[in-house]
Write a protein that holds these residues in place. Structure first.
Motif, PDB file in Angstrom:
ATOM      1  N   LEU A  99       2.827  45.780  55.121  1.00  0.00           N
ATOM      2  CA  LEU A  99       1.722  44.817  55.211  1.00  0.00           C
ATOM      3  C   LEU A  99       0.551  45.235  54.331  1.00  0.00           C
ATOM      4  O   LEU A  99      -0.563  44.785  54.512  1.00  0.00           O
ATOM      5  CB  LEU A  99       1.270  44.675  56.666  1.00  0.00           C
ATOM      6  N   GLY A 100       0.786  46.091  53.374  1.00  0.00           N
ATOM      7  CA  GLY A 100      -0.280  46.531  52.481  1.00  0.00           C
ATOM      8  C   GLY A 100      -0.981  47.762  53.034  1.00  0.00           C
ATOM      9  O   GLY A 100      -0.569  48.353  54.021  1.00  0.00           O
ATOM     10  N   ASP A 101      -2.044  48.148  52.338  1.00  0.00           N
ATOM     11  CA  ASP A 101      -2.808  49.315  52.776  1.00  0.00           C
ATOM     12  C   ASP A 101      -3.474  49.025  54.108  1.00  0.00           C
ATOM     13  O   ASP A 101      -4.083  47.970  54.291  1.00  0.00           O
ATOM     14  CB  ASP A 101      -3.882  49.667  51.739  1.00  0.00           C
ATOM     15  N   PRO A 102      -3.377  49.979  55.059  1.00  0.00           N
ATOM     16  CA  PRO A 102      -4.009  49.752  56.358  1.00  0.00           C
ATOM     17  C   PRO A 102      -5.526  49.687  56.219  1.00  0.00           C
ATOM     18  O   PRO A 102      -6.142  50.543  55.606  1.00  0.00           O
ATOM     19  CB  PRO A 102      -3.582  50.956  57.191  1.00  0.00           C
ATOM     20  N   GLU A 103      -6.088  48.617  56.739  1.00  0.00           N
ATOM     21  CA  GLU A 103      -7.532  48.439  56.732  1.00  0.00           C
ATOM     22  C   GLU A 103      -8.151  49.251  57.846  1.00  0.00           C
ATOM     23  O   GLU A 103      -7.552  49.430  58.894  1.00  0.00           O
ATOM     24  CB  GLU A 103      -7.847  46.961  56.996  1.00  0.00           C
ATOM     25  N   VAL A 104      -9.376  49.690  57.628  1.00  0.00           N
ATOM     26  CA  VAL A 104     -10.104  50.393  58.680  1.00  0.00           C
ATOM     27  C   VAL A 104     -11.121  49.417  59.268  1.00  0.00           C
ATOM     28  O   VAL A 104     -11.897  48.795  58.544  1.00  0.00           O
ATOM     29  CB  VAL A 104     -10.803  51.648  58.132  1.00  0.00           C
ATOM     30  N   HIS A 105     -11.070  49.274  60.586  1.00  0.00           N
ATOM     31  CA  HIS A 105     -12.042  48.449  61.292  1.00  0.00           C
ATOM     32  C   HIS A 105     -13.258  49.331  61.565  1.00  0.00           C
ATOM     33  O   HIS A 105     -13.102  50.480  61.957  1.00  0.00           O
ATOM     34  CB  HIS A 105     -11.437  47.946  62.608  1.00  0.00           C
ATOM     35  N   PRO A 106     -14.479  48.823  61.379  1.00  0.00           N
ATOM     36  CA  PRO A 106     -15.665  49.669  61.548  1.00  0.00           C
ATOM     37  C   PRO A 106     -15.948  50.068  62.997  1.00  0.00           C
ATOM     38  O   PRO A 106     -16.724  50.988  63.241  1.00  0.00           O
ATOM     39  CB  PRO A 106     -16.796  48.805  60.999  1.00  0.00           C
ATOM     40  N   GLY A 107     -15.324  49.370  63.936  1.00  0.00           N
ATOM     41  CA  GLY A 107     -15.567  49.655  65.350  1.00  0.00           C
ATOM     42  C   GLY A 107     -16.531  48.643  65.953  1.00  0.00           C
ATOM     43  O   GLY A 107     -17.365  48.063  65.260  1.00  0.00           O
ATOM     44  N   MET A 108     -16.410  48.432  67.248  1.00  0.00           N
ATOM     45  CA  MET A 108     -17.222  47.409  67.922  1.00  0.00           C
ATOM     46  C   MET A 108     -18.699  47.777  67.974  1.00  0.00           C
ATOM     47  O   MET A 108     -19.553  46.895  68.059  1.00  0.00           O
ATOM     48  CB  MET A 108     -16.684  47.144  69.324  1.00  0.00           C
ATOM     49  N   ALA A 109     -19.042  49.053  67.897  1.00  0.00           N
ATOM     50  CA  ALA A 109     -20.460  49.437  67.888  1.00  0.00           C
ATOM     51  C   ALA A 109     -21.153  48.844  66.666  1.00  0.00           C
ATOM     52  O   ALA A 109     -22.259  48.300  66.772  1.00  0.00           O
ATOM     53  CB  ALA A 109     -20.603  50.955  67.920  1.00  0.00           C
ATOM     54  N   VAL A 110     -20.497  48.892  65.514  1.00  0.00           N
ATOM     55  CA  VAL A 110     -21.063  48.329  64.283  1.00  0.00           C
ATOM     56  C   VAL A 110     -21.110  46.807  64.384  1.00  0.00           C
ATOM     57  O   VAL A 110     -22.115  46.185  64.028  1.00  0.00           O
ATOM     58  CB  VAL A 110     -20.237  48.782  63.051  1.00  0.00           C
ATOM     59  N   VAL A 111     -20.036  46.207  64.868  1.00  0.00           N
ATOM     60  CA  VAL A 111     -19.982  44.749  65.004  1.00  0.00           C
ATOM     61  C   VAL A 111     -21.082  44.272  65.959  1.00  0.00           C
ATOM     62  O   VAL A 111     -21.816  43.326  65.668  1.00  0.00           O
ATOM     63  CB  VAL A 111     -18.590  44.289  65.498  1.00  0.00           C
ATOM     64  N   ALA A 112     -21.216  44.931  67.097  1.00  0.00           N
ATOM     65  CA  ALA A 112     -22.231  44.554  68.088  1.00  0.00           C
ATOM     66  C   ALA A 112     -23.639  44.678  67.502  1.00  0.00           C
ATOM     67  O   ALA A 112     -24.496  43.814  67.736  1.00  0.00           O
ATOM     68  CB  ALA A 112     -22.093  45.420  69.335  1.00  0.00           C
ATOM     69  N   GLU A 113     -23.859  45.724  66.741  1.00  0.00           N
ATOM     70  CA  GLU A 113     -25.180  45.916  66.125  1.00  0.00           C
ATOM     71  C   GLU A 113     -25.488  44.797  65.139  1.00  0.00           C
ATOM     72  O   GLU A 113     -26.595  44.272  65.106  1.00  0.00           O
ATOM     73  CB  GLU A 113     -25.219  47.275  65.417  1.00  0.00           C
TER      74      GLU A 113
END
Length: 158
Positions: A99-113
């Motif tokens: 499925l290609g290079d695995p993406e890194v999710h920044p985490g919910m703390a960053v999303v919530a901020e």
């Protein structure tokens, strides 16, 4: 009185492999136990055809949705799927299969901020709660080319 959550309990959950794995090896972040149940709840550990492991559903709606998803061809159903607060591999990375290079999710703390949403902490601690998605489902590419569908099983009204 609310149950206290501590860093050792969080460490134990990781040691047990909670919220990690795919298919039969997946262990839900939230697991139903006798002490977690109440007379007013619809908590249930349910068996799904062609799956060896039991699924931990926190509502009757989740249990019905799981059976429906299996019927329409879902190959993997991960219930109480954790949305980690810290950077982590995207859930698609666990599926493999080029499925290609695995993406890194920044985490919910960053999303919530970013959206100015305050994450709660476990009562009596400064440990941020781990949010969960009701169901993370792998479907055939013919149904959804992304192959992964996140589903929230909440009623429109309470």
């Amino acid at each position: 009185m609310s149950r206290k959550f501590s860093l050792p309990q969080l460490q134990l959950a990781f040691k047990q492999g909670r919220g990690i794995g795919v298919g039969e090896d997946y262990r839900p972040w939230i697991q139903i136990t006798r002490s977690r149940s109440s007379p007013m709840s619809n908590l249930r550990v349910t068996q799904i055809p062609y799956m060896r492991r039991s699924l931990h559903c926190l509502s009757r709606g989740e249990a019905h949705m799981v059976h429906f998803l299996r019927w329409v061809g879902a190959s993997d159903i991960r219930e109480q799927y954790p949305m980690w607060n810290w950077p982590h591999l995207h859930p698609l990375a666990q599926l493999g299969g080029g499925l290609g290079d695995p993406e890194v999710h920044p985490g919910m703390a960053v999303v919530a901020e970013k959206v100015q949403f305050a994450l709660r902490t476990y009562p009596g601690t400064d440990i941020r709660t781990v949010l969960t998605m009701d169901l993370m489902v792998t479907v055939p590419a013919e149904i959804n080319s992304a192959r992964l569908v996140a589903i929230s099983c909440k009623p429109l009204q309470r």
